[in-house]
Enzyme design. Sequence first.
Site, PDB file in Angstrom:
ATOM      1  N   ASP A  20       0.890  -1.158   0.000  1.00  0.00           N
ATOM      2  CA  ASP A  20       0.000   0.000   0.000  1.00  0.00           C
ATOM      3  C   ASP A  20       0.930   1.209   0.000  1.00  0.00           C
ATOM      4  O   ASP A  20       1.488   1.575   1.033  1.00  0.00           O
ATOM      5  CB  ASP A  20      -0.871  -0.065   1.267  1.00  0.00           C
ATOM      6  CG  ASP A  20      -1.667   1.214   1.494  1.00  0.00           C
ATOM      7  OD1 ASP A  20      -1.657   2.088   0.607  1.00  0.00           O
ATOM      8  OD2 ASP A  20      -2.291   1.332   2.564  1.00  0.00           O
ATOM      9  N   LYS A  82       3.039  11.130  -3.624  1.00  0.00           N
ATOM     10  CA  LYS A  82       1.953  10.468  -4.363  1.00  0.00           C
ATOM     11  C   LYS A  82       1.049  11.490  -5.058  1.00  0.00           C
ATOM     12  O   LYS A  82       0.484  11.218  -6.111  1.00  0.00           O
ATOM     13  CB  LYS A  82       1.153   9.620  -3.391  1.00  0.00           C
ATOM     14  CG  LYS A  82       0.127   8.718  -4.033  1.00  0.00           C
ATOM     15  CD  LYS A  82      -0.375   7.746  -3.005  1.00  0.00           C
ATOM     16  CE  LYS A  82      -1.538   6.926  -3.472  1.00  0.00           C
ATOM     17  NZ  LYS A  82      -1.953   5.983  -2.430  1.00  0.00           N
ATOM     18  N   GLU A 159      -7.095   0.615  -4.325  1.00  0.00           N
ATOM     19  CA  GLU A 159      -7.055   0.456  -2.867  1.00  0.00           C
ATOM     20  C   GLU A 159      -8.358  -0.093  -2.268  1.00  0.00           C
ATOM     21  O   GLU A 159      -8.317  -1.039  -1.472  1.00  0.00           O
ATOM     22  CB  GLU A 159      -6.670   1.790  -2.202  1.00  0.00           C
ATOM     23  CG  GLU A 159      -5.193   2.101  -2.409  1.00  0.00           C
ATOM     24  CD  GLU A 159      -4.846   3.566  -2.305  1.00  0.00           C
ATOM     25  OE1 GLU A 159      -5.685   4.353  -1.816  1.00  0.00           O
ATOM     26  OE2 GLU A 159      -3.733   3.928  -2.712  1.00  0.00           O
ATOM     27  N   ASP A 181     -12.835   5.366   1.891  1.00  0.00           N
ATOM     28  CA  ASP A 181     -11.400   5.387   2.162  1.00  0.00           C
ATOM     29  C   ASP A 181     -10.876   6.823   2.193  1.00  0.00           C
ATOM     30  O   ASP A 181     -10.727   7.465   1.161  1.00  0.00           O
ATOM     31  CB  ASP A 181     -10.691   4.573   1.067  1.00  0.00           C
ATOM     32  CG  ASP A 181      -9.176   4.554   1.220  1.00  0.00           C
ATOM     33  OD1 ASP A 181      -8.647   5.235   2.126  1.00  0.00           O
ATOM     34  OD2 ASP A 181      -8.524   3.852   0.440  1.00  0.00           O
TER      35      ASP A 181
END
Length: 597
Positions: A20, A82, A159, A181
């Site tokens: 992850d 990211k 994810e 999420d």
Amino acid sequence: MCASLLKIKEENVGKVIGIDLGTTNSCVSVIENMEPVIVPNSAGGRTTPSIVAFAKNGERMVGDMAKRQAATNADRTIVSIKRHMGTNWSARIDGTEYRPQTISALILMQLKADAEAFLGETVTDAVITVPAYFSDGQRQATKDAGKIAGLNVLRIINEPTSAALSYGLDHGEAQKVMVYDLGGGTFDVSIIEIGDGIIEVLATAGDNHLGGDDFDQRIADWIMKEFKKQYRADLTRDFAAMQRIKEAAEQAKKELSATDSTQIVLPYLTQIKGEPVHLDLTLTRSEFERLVYDLIERTAGPVQTALSDAGISAAALGRVLLVGGSTRIPAVQEKVRRLTGKEPSRNINPDECVAKGAAILGSTLQGQSLVAAGTGQELLLLDVTPMSLSIETVGGVATRLVERNSTLPTRYSKIFSTAAPYQRDVEIHVLQGERPMARDNKTIGKFKLKGIRRAPAGVPQIEVTFDIDANGILKVSARDMDTGMQQSITITASDRMTEEEIEKAMRDAHEYAGADSLKRDALELINASQSLLNRAQMALKESKKEMDKETKKQVKADIASLQKLVSRFRLEKVTQEQLDEIRQAKEKLEQSAAGIL
Ligand code: AMP
């Protein structure tokens, strides 16, 4: 705890790691004894900060070490990389140009090394997760980062899908699930159907720029405002102070998930007119909730979109899963309750499930058949495209070939024709987005199909095909059905690295890893030599009388030569030859002083 009922048919489980790769933290999992377990990092942590830093002496740091020194080295510390994936962001540090892929690769290399230390074997295969909303360019950049890090990326997986995968194996009954999420930098909501060994993503929606970092920023802004009120001083240009404020803001936010009020204390934050200034503030949970109210509200839009794309109402949801560290915030949980009318499930660790799902998928891809407990069936995983894909046609219209939320892998074809008489070539302008006009969508690629036979407008038949693989990576091809001429591209966003660039980055990464290990060896050798010198000198003093003259002379000479080499040693300039020389001198002293040590 995420997949306690996981069963794997075959005994011999391969070591594929599930990663992850988060905005703020990353997490690694691997299947051990038929269960996904979390790989601890070298400091024993179950997650690793996704932070890379470059010390002034050229040393590179990743994770906790990089985070600890961030306050004093803010301009050489890279956080939240990211958010830049798939863009042309770059940073020049000590003459080297770093792209988001190369920075992410440094994080991945660290995670790989931690997994290797944990498993005691080399790791090459990995499954890496990305937000469901990541575009093709962002996915490709993530894959490239893996390659640079020396990983064979078996699959890029969304994810929420990954979280549901680790969840789905825990619960046999068929149902539609919402995965909400909210991580450090991104928000995703997915509607997933779980049942009879199949996990199908029905719809995804989200916001690539919403997460815990934004909450931290709100608190940091509040701290600076309060500071300004008290001292009439602006801290925005004080990098070190800002960094400390950011850290304190995150800490306060986390504490407020468990308490009603927290103290923010930052001694010696800055100097005003030569006097040290300390900060001491109290932030209450209700004040915090006021500061981030609109941010939490923003999650409502994607929740509605995902539900309506999946064609269901909230009442049809079996469960709501919370994923991502920011879902620990009580106000976020309350928002989810109000939006769905459901009590969100908490029996899933929000920080770890994504990595665990990736590890499960990794071992499935390696040929290990996973079965959902109780169902006795093999698991099938269906993912979807996050956005619609189209090409530009006459009048600037975006003509859709692939609808949003189409199941992957997939292939769509459509026949087009020329708009002008005797047109010899056509431009295929590939777009991503939901808007009807081409100009309002994002261009993700362009190419020309040349050599079409001269014919009146509308006569040539051009077949355009969109091919999307299981990673969500798109290939577009155009074929003149008359001549058979064909052109195709794999979509390369302008920010995508070329193969040569990737090769070079891989070489650099290896060279750097080599240089790093040389430095590590050097430090170990110098420490050992220094301690040997101390011991030999002490022993020489203490055993003067018992030693024969020859040995004493030899030990003294060996001490002197090792001492000379050690004092000349400079970490930044160390070479292998130098190390070999020191090692030999050390061994010589060990031998001559063996009798007295
Ligand atoms: P993730 O990307 O899932 O690792 O989530 C990281 C984000 O979760 C960061 O912004 C953290 O500050 C935030 N976070 C972690 N623990 C908590 C907590 N107890 N309360 C609020 N936010 C948290």
